[in-house]
Design a protein around this motif. Structure first.
Motif, short mmCIF file in Angstrom:
data_model
loop_
_atom_site.label_atom_id
_atom_site.label_comp_id
_atom_site.label_asym_id
_atom_site.label_seq_id
_atom_site.Cartn_x
_atom_site.Cartn_y
_atom_site.Cartn_z
N VAL A 14 0.82 -1.22 0.00
CA VAL A 14 0.00 0.00 0.00
C VAL A 14 0.85 1.26 0.00
O VAL A 14 0.33 2.35 -0.14
N THR A 15 2.15 1.10 0.17
CA THR A 15 3.00 2.29 0.24
C THR A 15 3.04 2.98 -1.12
O THR A 15 3.15 2.34 -2.16
N THR A 16 2.97 4.27 -1.07
CA THR A 16 3.02 5.03 -2.31
C THR A 16 4.40 4.95 -2.95
O THR A 16 5.40 4.80 -2.25
N TYR A 18 5.68 7.37 -4.54
CA TYR A 18 6.25 8.73 -4.57
C TYR A 18 7.57 8.71 -3.82
O TYR A 18 7.67 8.11 -2.78
N PRO A 19 8.63 9.35 -4.29
CA PRO A 19 8.72 10.25 -5.45
C PRO A 19 9.11 9.60 -6.78
O PRO A 19 9.29 10.29 -7.76
N ASP A 23 1.78 10.03 -7.54
CA ASP A 23 0.73 9.41 -6.74
C ASP A 23 -0.61 9.92 -7.23
O ASP A 23 -0.84 11.12 -7.32
N SER A 25 -3.53 9.99 -5.98
CA SER A 25 -4.47 10.63 -5.05
C SER A 25 -4.27 12.13 -4.99
O SER A 25 -5.09 12.84 -4.44
N LEU A 29 -6.26 16.95 -3.90
CA LEU A 29 -5.78 17.75 -2.78
C LEU A 29 -6.18 19.21 -2.96
O LEU A 29 -6.20 19.73 -4.08
N HIS A 90 -1.48 21.76 -8.43
CA HIS A 90 -0.08 21.45 -8.20
C HIS A 90 0.15 21.48 -6.69
O HIS A 90 -0.22 22.45 -6.04
N PHE A 91 0.71 20.41 -6.17
CA PHE A 91 0.87 20.39 -4.70
C PHE A 91 2.33 20.49 -4.27
O PHE A 91 2.62 20.61 -3.08
N GLU A 92 3.26 20.44 -5.23
CA GLU A 92 4.67 20.43 -4.85
C GLU A 92 5.23 21.83 -4.86
O GLU A 92 5.95 22.22 -5.79
N TRP A 93 4.89 22.61 -3.84
CA TRP A 93 5.31 24.02 -3.82
C TRP A 93 6.53 24.24 -2.93
O TRP A 93 6.94 25.37 -2.74
N ALA A 94 7.10 23.21 -2.34
CA ALA A 94 8.21 23.42 -1.40
C ALA A 94 9.37 24.09 -2.09
O ALA A 94 9.72 23.77 -3.22
N THR A 95 10.01 25.02 -1.37
CA THR A 95 11.10 25.79 -1.98
C THR A 95 12.02 26.30 -0.90
O THR A 95 11.65 26.43 0.26
N ARG A 96 13.23 26.66 -1.34
CA ARG A 96 14.16 27.29 -0.39
C ARG A 96 14.05 28.80 -0.46
O ARG A 96 14.50 29.50 0.43
N PRO B 64 2.09 3.39 7.00
CA PRO B 64 2.52 2.50 5.91
C PRO B 64 2.31 3.13 4.53
O PRO B 64 3.01 2.82 3.59
N ARG B 65 1.32 4.02 4.39
CA ARG B 65 1.03 4.59 3.06
C ARG B 65 2.17 5.47 2.57
O ARG B 65 2.57 5.39 1.43
N ASP B 141 15.27 27.48 6.21
CA ASP B 141 15.93 26.96 5.03
C ASP B 141 14.95 26.51 3.96
O ASP B 141 15.18 26.73 2.78
N TYR B 143 10.68 26.10 2.85
CA TYR B 143 9.29 26.43 3.13
C TYR B 143 8.41 25.38 2.48
O TYR B 143 8.60 25.05 1.30
N PRO B 145 4.58 25.09 1.79
CA PRO B 145 3.25 25.68 1.94
C PRO B 145 2.15 24.62 1.90
O PRO B 145 2.37 23.49 1.47
N GLN B 156 8.24 15.92 -0.32
CA GLN B 156 8.99 16.68 -1.33
C GLN B 156 9.85 17.75 -0.67
O GLN B 156 11.00 17.94 -1.04
N LEU B 160 13.84 18.01 -0.68
CA LEU B 160 14.46 19.25 -1.17
C LEU B 160 15.50 19.73 -0.17
O LEU B 160 16.58 20.18 -0.55
N MET B 169 8.34 24.17 -9.01
CA MET B 169 7.30 25.20 -9.09
C MET B 169 6.70 25.15 -10.50
O MET B 169 7.42 25.02 -11.47
#
Lengths: 111, 177, 671
Positions: A14-16, A18-19, A23, A25, A29, A90-96, B64-65, B141, B143, B145, B156, B160, B169
């Motif tokens: 059941v593990t996704t 990702y990455p 995924d 699902s 979101l 789009h859910f991957e917004w993480a950034t430095r 587990p998911r 370091d 963010y 969101p 992710q 990163l 992005m």
């Protein structure tokens, strides 16, 4: 035999993935919106800024600036924007870089 | 550490004055310290007054998911064992002391991750009970969101932080005029 | 050599008597200092005499004129020399502490006089060559120890504790007199040497009776459960060096008595003698350490620890007797050596710990470990000395406790060489109990050192402690002795082997200390261990990583941060472990034994958080008092009450008694 073992054999992993793989699902979101550049006029932009409960929208120079960092995905602005805005999907917004989260949409003259 | 000084300067200056060379130096220093972590990260979470949604998503990372252990990520039982501090919540003044002592108790090098909309000034912002923006308290370091960010978004963001992933992005960010 | 020995012993006697006199004559600081110097030198003389006796095997004997109850003969046997060494060392250490631990005055004078008389009495117990000398010296030692314990007689609980001490001592003394009486009657002499030669006269039931009487009679003084109440009663109330004397010397004299009778005056007996002694030792060791874990009072804790260690000594002695009576003389000698080693070790570190507890008690005004804390920073020298003593008594390598307990274990583990399965199984049970005791002892002493010395002070008394003008010399001397007894194990074993050889007739030196500073347990195919190399190894293991860290460290890359305490605002002393909570896992595990009584009271009935202070009281059920001592006391009182009508006060009745007595004597005499 332990219950979990039988359940695992029946259900499989059941593990996704990702990455390594996307995924499926993530389509459902709640994610920040995106607006049509040049289609929002100043009056609508002002209404959008007022309706956001998280102060994520602001008007700066001739741009509508969406601070993705502050956005909670409540979609109140999408109700106001109507067909000029949609979910970014789009859910991957993480950034430095904090400033990379400030998305600019030029304000147009047409309504 | 010089890396923190760079970040301080970046925090105070408006975006237009930020020069690319400073950003590059900061990035290089960050990369050097991250290389020390190898491919694994020990994470300490701290809640500075959040509603608990981010905590629920963080907790699911070990389910587990999503299973973040397969990626080499672990929750640490105490800041002494941690490389990374994940901060949720709008930074209430009541948690100032705890946040600072936690940060100081972590050995160098360390990274700080702001999780959710609250530490980026959203929802509550700055008022008489909260700081709002975490970068006014600690050098942030990464963010992540979201309100709350889903476990996949958290994964992710953590990858990163470890330089095992690129920022993804959508489209392009148009420069300020 | 004999002359030198006699000279040293006379010197010890004279010096101690001189110290007593000085205490009387000089009721001032110079008087106390003079007494200290004389006492110390006397102790040194006794120590050297003991060492010389074991080194040269000379036989020192003084026979004085015959009196009414037999001649007065003083003999220094190798066995007694071991105990003499302990006596001398402890006397030196206690004497060195006088100037700073006693304020000059009448009470101090009385105390010092009784202390030195007690030392002299102990010396004569060890030197006794006849029954009379032994018994007189023993009783004098009991009486003078009673006076020692009464130093602070105006304080609460002191009189009761001292009374319990002397009452139980007298009961034991009655049994000892009975035993020696039987011995004297059966062998027809009061002289120990003659008794030894005629030991065969004690056949059958007489030997058993003597052994049991001796074991139980000396058990009162040695503090063996269930006859142990004298120790936890007297030790906490006596002044620190008095308590050190009681725990370190008086108990060992009881051990000397048991050794003297079982090994020299009684013939070889049945195996159950050794097994009985061993079981008494097992019970004392296990119960002693279990009860010690529940104590908050530092000195009472040390008293129970003494009980535990005496149990260990008796396990070794009992094992020695068992092996002797099962045709394993080498192992018997080994266990006797182990017992004597433990006697030396225990005298050293128990006296040390009592002295340090006394220093802390004077500096803070507290004996309750739950109220102390943070003393390591405030009293570093005391803490360091106490640390050496704690490591020794917890039997942690490389210190002396480890060596003697290792020897006891190795002796017991070789029980398989006995052909009787029952005996072998019982010996294994004893070894297992000893292992349990060892583990609990480490817990108990980690608690004893950790709670008062580490952490933050839990009360104002502890916070205000300082080492100004507190005695250090005695503790430092004993700490050095601990280290010497550990590193010099081969030498000590050589000396003890002489004592064991003289007592049991078996010399195992070649099978005990082999070249290369290694010790083997009487058989080459079993195991071996080198205390010296172990100490070097441990120090190396400590030093090498420290050295690497020092060399490999980059300059100024360290950052000091406060201890992580969960991010709370202020770390208060009340958030720390207390002695009670440290021992809580043991309390829960052995709940059936302790049957504690809990009492929780609140200041008011307001809801939680507003009810005011909550008081938590916890008391261990005093099993032995409740089920053994109180019924016996009630029985004796009942008998006394029934017999009271005899003392009617009526003169006519008394005249009738006189007439009756005359008639009886007349009838018997005419017959």
């Amino acid at each position: 035999m332990a219950n979990w073992f039988l359940r695992g054999v029946r259900q499989g992993v059941v593990t996704t993935a990702y990455p390594r793989r996307a995924d499926l699902s993530t389509a459902d979101l709640p994610v920040p919106p995106t607006f049509a550049s040049g289609r929002i006029n100043s009056e609508k932009a002002a209404r959008l800024v007022a309706v956001c409960p998280s102060s994520a929208l602001a008007v700066e120079a001739a741009d509508l600036v969406l601070d993705v960092g502050r956005c909670t995905g409540c979609q109140r602005c999408l109700r106001v924007a109507g067909e000029d805005g949609r979910s970014s999907a789009h859910f991957e917004w993480a950034t430095r870089d904090r400033h990379a989260l400030l998305v600019h949409f030029p304000i147009g003259e047409s309504s | 550490m010089i890396e923190n000084e760079e970040v301080d300067r970046r925090r105070d200056a408006p975006p237009a004055l930020r020069s690319s060379s400073v950003a590059e130096t900061a990035a290089e220093l960050h990369r050097r310290s991250v290389r020390l972590f190898g491919r694994s990260l020990h994470i300490r979470t701290i809640d500075t007054g959040s509603c608990g949604a981010c905590e629920s998503e963080l907790r699911l990372l070990s389910s587990p998911r999503y299973d973040f252990h397969r990626l080499g990520l672990f929750f640490a039982p105490a800041p002494r064992h941690a490389d990374c501090l994940m901060v949720t919540g709008p930074g209430t003044l009541a948690m100032d002391h705890a946040l600072m002592t936690t940060y100081e108790a972590m050995p160098d090098p360390k990274i700080v991750v702001a999780v959710g909309a609250c530490p980026m000034g959203g929802v509550f912002g700055r008022d008489q009970y909260t700081h709002g923006d975490l970068s006014t308290q600690l050098p942030v370091d990464v963010y992540i969101p979201g309100c709350p960010p889903s476990p996949l978004a958290l994964l992710q963001g953590l990858l990163l932080a470890l330089d095992r992933s690129q920022a993804r992005m959508p489209g392009r960010t148009e420069p300020a005029r | 050599m004999t002359g030198v020995l006699i000279g040293l012993l006379v010197a010890a006697v004279v010096l101690w008597a001189g110290a007593a006199l000085t205490a009387i004559l000089g009721r001032s600081i110079p008087g106390v200092r003079m007494a200290s110097v004389l006492s110390c030198t006397g102790g040194g003389a006794a120590l050297v005499a003991g060492v010389a006796e074991l080194a040269t095997r000379a036989q020192a004997q003084i026979a004085l004129s015959s009196g009414v109850a037999g001649s007065v003969t003083l003999v220094l046997t190798p066995l007694a020399a071991v105990f003499l060494m302990a006596l001398g060392l402890v006397a030196m250490a206690l004497g060195a502490n006088f100037p700073r631990s006693h304020e000059p005055g009448t009470a101090t004078t009385t105390y010092l006089v009784s202390y030195h008389l007690a030392l002299l009495a102990s010396l004569f117990v060890l030197l006794a060559g006849t029954v009379t000398v032994f018994l007189v010296a023993w009783e004098s030692m009991t009486l003078t120890s009673y006076l020692l314990a009464l130093r602070h007689h105006r304080d609460r609980g002191v009189a009761g504790g001292a009374f319990l001490f002397i009452a139980l001592g007298e009961v034991g003394f009655a049994m000892i007199i009975a035993a020696f009486g039987i011995l004297a009657l059966r062998t027809g002499s009061l002289d120990f040497a003659v008794m030894h030669a005629r030991a065969a006269a004690l056949g059958g039931g007489w030997g058993d009776a003597v052994f049991l009487l001796i074991l139980l009679g000396f058990a009162f003084k040695a503090g063996l459960i269930p006859l142990h109440l004298a120790l936890p009663a007297a030790d906490p109330v006596a002044p620190p060096d008095g308590a050190a004397f009681l725990s370190a010397i008086v108990t060992k004299l009881a051990v000397y008595g048991i050794c003297l009778v079982s090994f020299r005056l009684l013939p070889a007996g049945p195996v159950w003698w050794g097994l009985t002694a061993m079981s008494l030792g097992v019970v004392s060791a296990v119960l002693g350490v279990l009860y010690s874990l529940m104590e908050r009072d530092w000195k009472r804790f040390l008293a129970f620890s003494t009980i535990e260690n005496l149990g260990v000594i008796l396990i070794a002695l009992g094992g020695s007797l068992t092996f002797m009576e099962s045709a394993q003389p080498a192992l018997a000698a080994l266990l006797l050596i182990a017992a004597l080693y433990h006697v030396l070790n225990h005298s050293t570190y128990k006296a040390l710990l009592f002295l340090q507890a006394g220093v802390v008690e004077v500096a803070t005004g507290l004996r309750d470990m739950d109220r102390l804390g943070g003393l390591m920073k405030r009293m570093p020298k005391t803490a360091l000395i106490a640390l050496v003593g704690t490591l020794g008594i917890a039997a942690l390598p490389p210190l002396n406790g480890f060596v003697s307990e290792w020897l006891v274990f190795q002796g017991l583990f070789q029980g398989f060489r006995i052909h009787s399965h029952l005996v072998a199984v019982l010996i294994v049970v004893a070894a297992a109990s000893l292992a349990l005791t060892g583990g609990l002892a480490v817990n108990a002493f980690a608690r004893m050192f950790g709670i008062p010395f580490l952490g933050m002070p839990r009360s104002a008394g502890a916070a205000g402690a300082n080492e100004h003008n507190r005695p250090v010399a005695g503790g430092a001397l004993l700490a050095t002795a601990c280290i010497v007894l550990a590193l010099g194990a081969p030498l000590v074993l050589t000396a003890l082997d002489r004592a064991a050889a003289a007592t049991t007739g078996v010399n195992i030196l070649s099978r005990l200390v082999v070249p290369g500073l290694t010790v083997i347990p009487a058989h080459t195919d079993f195991s071996s261990f080198s205390p010296t190399y172990l100490a070097v190894c441990l120090l190396g293991m400590l030093a090498v990583p420290l050295l690497l860290a020092r060399l490999g460290r980059r300059r100024s890359s360290d950052r000091t941060a406060p201890v992580w305490a969960g991010g709370i605002y202020r770390f208060r002393p009340r958030m720390q472990y207390t002695a009670t909570t440290h021992a809580n896992p043991v309390r829960v595990t052995f709940d059936e034994l302790y049957r504690p009584h809990f009492e929780i009271t609140r200041a008011s009935d307001n809801p939680a958080g507003q009810s005011g202070p909550v008081h938590y009281g916890f008391k261990v059920a005093p099993l032995f008092e409740r089920y053994l001592y109180q019924p016996l006391t009630r029985l004796v009182e009942g008998i006394a009450r029934r017999a009271q009508p005899i003392q009617s006060g009526d003169v006519n009745l008394y005249l009738l008694y006189v007439l009756g007595a005359i008639l009886v004597v007349y009838v018997v005499a005419v017959r």
